[in-house]
Design a protein around this motif. Structure first.
Motif, PDB file in Angstrom:
ATOM      1  N   ILE A  24      69.758  -3.264  74.922  1.00  0.00           N
ATOM      2  CA  ILE A  24      70.680  -3.492  76.035  1.00  0.00           C
ATOM      3  C   ILE A  24      72.089  -3.785  75.524  1.00  0.00           C
ATOM      4  CG2 ILE A  24      71.266  -5.097  77.917  1.00  0.00           C
ATOM      5  CD1 ILE A  24      68.239  -5.427  78.379  1.00  0.00           C
ATOM      6  N   LEU A  25      72.178  -4.596  74.477  1.00  0.00           N
ATOM      7  CA  LEU A  25      73.483  -5.032  73.962  1.00  0.00           C
ATOM      8  C   LEU A  25      74.021  -4.123  72.860  1.00  0.00           C
ATOM      9  CD1 LEU A  25      72.798  -8.881  73.802  1.00  0.00           C
ATOM     10  CD2 LEU A  25      74.003  -7.611  75.587  1.00  0.00           C
ATOM     11  N   ASN A  26      73.219  -3.117  72.505  1.00  0.00           N
ATOM     12  CA  ASN A  26      73.612  -2.181  71.440  1.00  0.00           C
ATOM     13  C   ASN A  26      73.834  -2.909  70.109  1.00  0.00           C
ATOM     14  OD1 ASN A  26      74.096   0.433  70.484  1.00  0.00           O
ATOM     15  ND2 ASN A  26      76.295   0.295  70.861  1.00  0.00           N
ATOM     16  N   PHE A  27      72.913  -3.845  69.805  1.00  0.00           N
ATOM     17  CA  PHE A  27      72.917  -4.566  68.539  1.00  0.00           C
ATOM     18  C   PHE A  27      71.697  -4.135  67.725  1.00  0.00           C
ATOM     19  CE2 PHE A  27      74.999  -8.575  70.595  1.00  0.00           C
ATOM     20  CZ  PHE A  27      76.236  -7.959  70.519  1.00  0.00           C
ATOM     21  N   ALA A  28      71.727  -4.434  66.445  1.00  0.00           N
ATOM     22  CA  ALA A  28      70.513  -4.366  65.637  1.00  0.00           C
ATOM     23  C   ALA A  28      69.642  -5.565  66.004  1.00  0.00           C
ATOM     24  CB  ALA A  28      70.859  -4.405  64.157  1.00  0.00           C
ATOM     25  N   GLN A  29      68.326  -5.393  65.951  1.00  0.00           N
ATOM     26  CA  GLN A  29      67.442  -6.512  66.307  1.00  0.00           C
ATOM     27  C   GLN A  29      67.683  -7.704  65.389  1.00  0.00           C
ATOM     28  OE1 GLN A  29      63.346  -5.547  66.971  1.00  0.00           O
ATOM     29  NE2 GLN A  29      62.664  -7.664  66.735  1.00  0.00           N
ATOM     30  N   SER A  30      68.015  -7.427  64.126  1.00  0.00           N
ATOM     31  CA  SER A  30      68.279  -8.519  63.180  1.00  0.00           C
ATOM     32  C   SER A  30      69.481  -9.350  63.626  1.00  0.00           C
ATOM     33  CB  SER A  30      68.518  -7.959  61.776  1.00  0.00           C
ATOM     34  OG  SER A  30      69.615  -7.043  61.782  1.00  0.00           O
ATOM     35  N   SER A  31      70.460  -8.686  64.276  1.00  0.00           N
ATOM     36  CA  SER A  31      71.634  -9.403  64.774  1.00  0.00           C
ATOM     37  C   SER A  31      71.255 -10.334  65.920  1.00  0.00           C
ATOM     38  CB  SER A  31      72.700  -8.407  65.244  1.00  0.00           C
ATOM     39  OG  SER A  31      73.798  -9.088  65.814  1.00  0.00           O
ATOM     40  N   VAL A  32      70.381  -9.866  66.817  1.00  0.00           N
ATOM     41  CA  VAL A  32      69.905 -10.713  67.919  1.00  0.00           C
ATOM     42  C   VAL A  32      69.195 -11.936  67.360  1.00  0.00           C
ATOM     43  CG1 VAL A  32      68.304 -10.857  69.874  1.00  0.00           C
ATOM     44  CG2 VAL A  32      69.732  -8.815  69.568  1.00  0.00           C
ATOM     45  N   THR A  33      68.279 -11.704  66.420  1.00  0.00           N
ATOM     46  CA  THR A  33      67.525 -12.805  65.815  1.00  0.00           C
ATOM     47  C   THR A  33      68.461 -13.805  65.136  1.00  0.00           C
ATOM     48  OG1 THR A  33      65.662 -11.306  65.432  1.00  0.00           O
ATOM     49  CG2 THR A  33      65.673 -13.382  64.195  1.00  0.00           C
ATOM     50  N   ALA A  34      69.451 -13.291  64.412  1.00  0.00           N
ATOM     51  CA  ALA A  34      70.383 -14.169  63.700  1.00  0.00           C
ATOM     52  C   ALA A  34      71.206 -15.016  64.672  1.00  0.00           C
ATOM     53  CB  ALA A  34      71.306 -13.324  62.817  1.00  0.00           C
ATOM     54  N   GLN A  35      71.656 -14.412  65.778  1.00  0.00           N
ATOM     55  CA  GLN A  35      72.454 -15.158  66.755  1.00  0.00           C
ATOM     56  C   GLN A  35      71.635 -16.259  67.420  1.00  0.00           C
ATOM     57  OE1 GLN A  35      75.065 -12.863  69.427  1.00  0.00           O
ATOM     58  NE2 GLN A  35      74.620 -11.070  68.161  1.00  0.00           N
ATOM     59  N   ILE A  36      70.382 -15.952  67.739  1.00  0.00           N
ATOM     60  CA  ILE A  36      69.515 -16.958  68.362  1.00  0.00           C
ATOM     61  C   ILE A  36      69.243 -18.100  67.383  1.00  0.00           C
ATOM     62  CG2 ILE A  36      67.240 -17.402  69.379  1.00  0.00           C
ATOM     63  CD1 ILE A  36      69.119 -15.750  71.157  1.00  0.00           C
ATOM     64  N   LYS A  37      68.980 -17.758  66.130  1.00  0.00           N
ATOM     65  CA  LYS A  37      68.718 -18.795  65.123  1.00  0.00           C
ATOM     66  C   LYS A  37      69.945 -19.670  64.907  1.00  0.00           C
ATOM     67  CE  LYS A  37      64.951 -16.687  62.455  1.00  0.00           C
ATOM     68  NZ  LYS A  37      64.544 -16.148  61.132  1.00  0.00           N
ATOM     69  N   SER A  38      71.127 -19.057  64.933  1.00  0.00           N
ATOM     70  CA  SER A  38      72.363 -19.812  64.777  1.00  0.00           C
ATOM     71  C   SER A  38      72.549 -20.801  65.926  1.00  0.00           C
ATOM     72  CB  SER A  38      73.552 -18.850  64.711  1.00  0.00           C
ATOM     73  OG  SER A  38      74.768 -19.561  64.637  1.00  0.00           O
ATOM     74  N   LEU A  39      72.243 -20.351  67.148  1.00  0.00           N
ATOM     75  CA  LEU A  39      72.322 -21.244  68.306  1.00  0.00           C
ATOM     76  C   LEU A  39      71.324 -22.388  68.183  1.00  0.00           C
ATOM     77  CD1 LEU A  39      72.677 -19.183  71.626  1.00  0.00           C
ATOM     78  CD2 LEU A  39      74.141 -21.032  70.829  1.00  0.00           C
ATOM     79  N   GLU A  40      70.106 -22.060  67.804  1.00  0.00           N
ATOM     80  CA  GLU A  40      69.067 -23.080  67.669  1.00  0.00           C
ATOM     81  C   GLU A  40      69.448 -24.102  66.598  1.00  0.00           C
ATOM     82  OE1 GLU A  40      65.019 -20.722  69.021  1.00  0.00           O
ATOM     83  OE2 GLU A  40      65.729 -20.478  66.956  1.00  0.00           O
ATOM     84  N   SER A  41      70.057 -23.617  65.516  1.00  0.00           N
ATOM     85  CA  SER A  41      70.491 -24.515  64.452  1.00  0.00           C
ATOM     86  C   SER A  41      71.585 -25.454  64.943  1.00  0.00           C
ATOM     87  CB  SER A  41      70.989 -23.691  63.263  1.00  0.00           C
ATOM     88  OG  SER A  41      71.493 -24.526  62.246  1.00  0.00           O
ATOM     89  N   GLU A  42      72.535 -24.909  65.706  1.00  0.00           N
ATOM     90  CA  GLU A  42      73.631 -25.724  66.231  1.00  0.00           C
ATOM     91  C   GLU A  42      73.136 -26.764  67.226  1.00  0.00           C
ATOM     92  OE1 GLU A  42      77.973 -25.099  68.469  1.00  0.00           O
ATOM     93  OE2 GLU A  42      76.901 -23.385  67.616  1.00  0.00           O
ATOM     94  N   LEU A  43      72.154 -26.365  68.068  1.00  0.00           N
ATOM     95  CA  LEU A  43      71.629 -27.263  69.094  1.00  0.00           C
ATOM     96  C   LEU A  43      70.584 -28.223  68.541  1.00  0.00           C
ATOM     97  CD1 LEU A  43      71.275 -24.620  71.944  1.00  0.00           C
ATOM     98  CD2 LEU A  43      72.920 -26.506  71.897  1.00  0.00           C
ATOM     99  N   GLY A  44      69.991 -27.833  67.414  1.00  0.00           N
ATOM    100  CA  GLY A  44      68.967 -28.679  66.812  1.00  0.00           C
ATOM    101  C   GLY A  44      67.634 -28.631  67.527  1.00  0.00           C
ATOM    102  N   LYS A  45      67.419 -27.597  68.325  1.00  0.00           N
ATOM    103  CA  LYS A  45      66.169 -27.450  69.084  1.00  0.00           C
ATOM    104  C   LYS A  45      65.806 -25.967  69.165  1.00  0.00           C
ATOM    105  CE  LYS A  45      65.476 -31.742  70.483  1.00  0.00           C
ATOM    106  NZ  LYS A  45      65.709 -32.138  71.887  1.00  0.00           N
TER     107      LYS A  45
END
Length: 295
Positions: A24-45
């Motif tokens: 949908i976003l025209n990203f590589a799946q690895s980019s989606v995973t990395a962005q989600i992990k970065s958010l989770e790391s920042e939020l700590g959850k």
């Protein structure tokens, strides 16, 4: 946290599939995973978890989605306010029962697209008014049509537009056609053709029967009003449907109205949106058109 991460999270939360989100976003799946992990790391959850092959939002993910939706909305509002761009684009996600989609919305949509040709309009079936309300509260819908009795609302803005008439219908050769009036007790041994569980007028009908101690033995449930109509016409059973849905078939003699007093409380077509919803020019225009055409 970046707006790109929030949009990725919102898309993933709605689709619950990283592969689909990447497409949908025209990203590589690895980019989606990395962005989600970065958010989770920042939020700590953790925001997502896997149960077998299923991806689901965690409780914290559900909470964060509400804020992500608001931050994305405010970002878009700020950009439009600063740019002063009057050219309205974007999208509207509208929930509506099948009867409204088929019999009322085509005229509204035609007028709206003449005014806002660049706005993408998405209709989502709303068989249950409660589900439509939930989706408005969650931000999954921008706007919804509801067919229900008038009720007070706290978080949603709900506006009555038109009172709906309902008819009890059967095939022309049904024995009830010759009766001057039917009682609720007459329905005990009849096959009732019903809309999906959660439909407001189905709930009203069943509540009315149960209040009189009537519990019909035979029920068939459909997700489609058109399917109910076809089954009525071949004599499978009796249905209670909005007048606008059966008007043509009644005139053509394909089905017949049964003498019935109707619902004790009036049912209205209503429009609803979240009270905190950002009222874009195209959303305001759609609401105004709806009021003009249905009032």
């Amino acid at each position: 946290m970046e707006i790109k991460q929030l949009i990725t999270f919102k898309t993933a939360a709605e689709n619950l599939n990283f592969t689909h989100t990447a497409k949908i976003l025209n990203f590589a799946q690895s980019s989606v995973t990395a962005q989600i992990k970065s958010l989770e790391s920042e939020l700590g959850k953790p925001l997502f978890e896997r149960l077998g092959k299923r991806l689901i939002l965690t409780e914290d993910g559900e909470k964060f989605k509400l804020y992500a939706d608001k931050m994305i909305m405010l970002n878009e509002e700020a950009k439009q306010a600063i740019s002063g761009d009057k050219e309205s684009a974007g999208s509207l996600i509208i929930g509506a029962p099948e009867s409204q989609c088929t019999y009322r919305l085509p005229q509204i949509l035609k007028e709206f697209k003449n005014q806002y040709p660049n706005v993408k309009v998405v209709f989502k079936p709303a068989y249950s008014d409660e589900k439509a309300r939930e989706q408005l509260l969650e931000g999954a819908l921008d706007f919804a049509f509801i067919m229900d009795t008038s009720k007070p609302e706290d978080v949603l803005k709900v506006e009555k537009l038109i009172q709906e008439d309902f008819k009890m219908v059967a095939s022309p050769d049904h024995p009830f056609v010759t009766k001057k009036e039917i009682q609720s007790t007459d329905l005990i041994h009849e096959t009732l053709l019903l809309t999906e569980t959660g439909c407001s007028y189905r709930n009203l009908f069943e509540e009315m029967l149960s209040a009189e101690g009537v519990y019909p033995l035979n029920k068939i449930e459909f997700v489609s009003v058109e399917a109910i109509k076809q089954c009525v016409m071949v004599g499978l059973g009796i249905a209670v449907l909005p007048s606008m849905v059966v008007e043509t078939e009644l005139k053509m003699g394909k089905m017949t109205e049964i003498a019935w007093n109707g619902f004790p409380s009036p049912v209205f077509t209503q429009i609803a949106w979240h009270k905190d919803k950002w009222m874009t020019p195209h959303l305001q225009a759609f609401i105004q058109l709806t009021r003009h055409i249905l009032n």
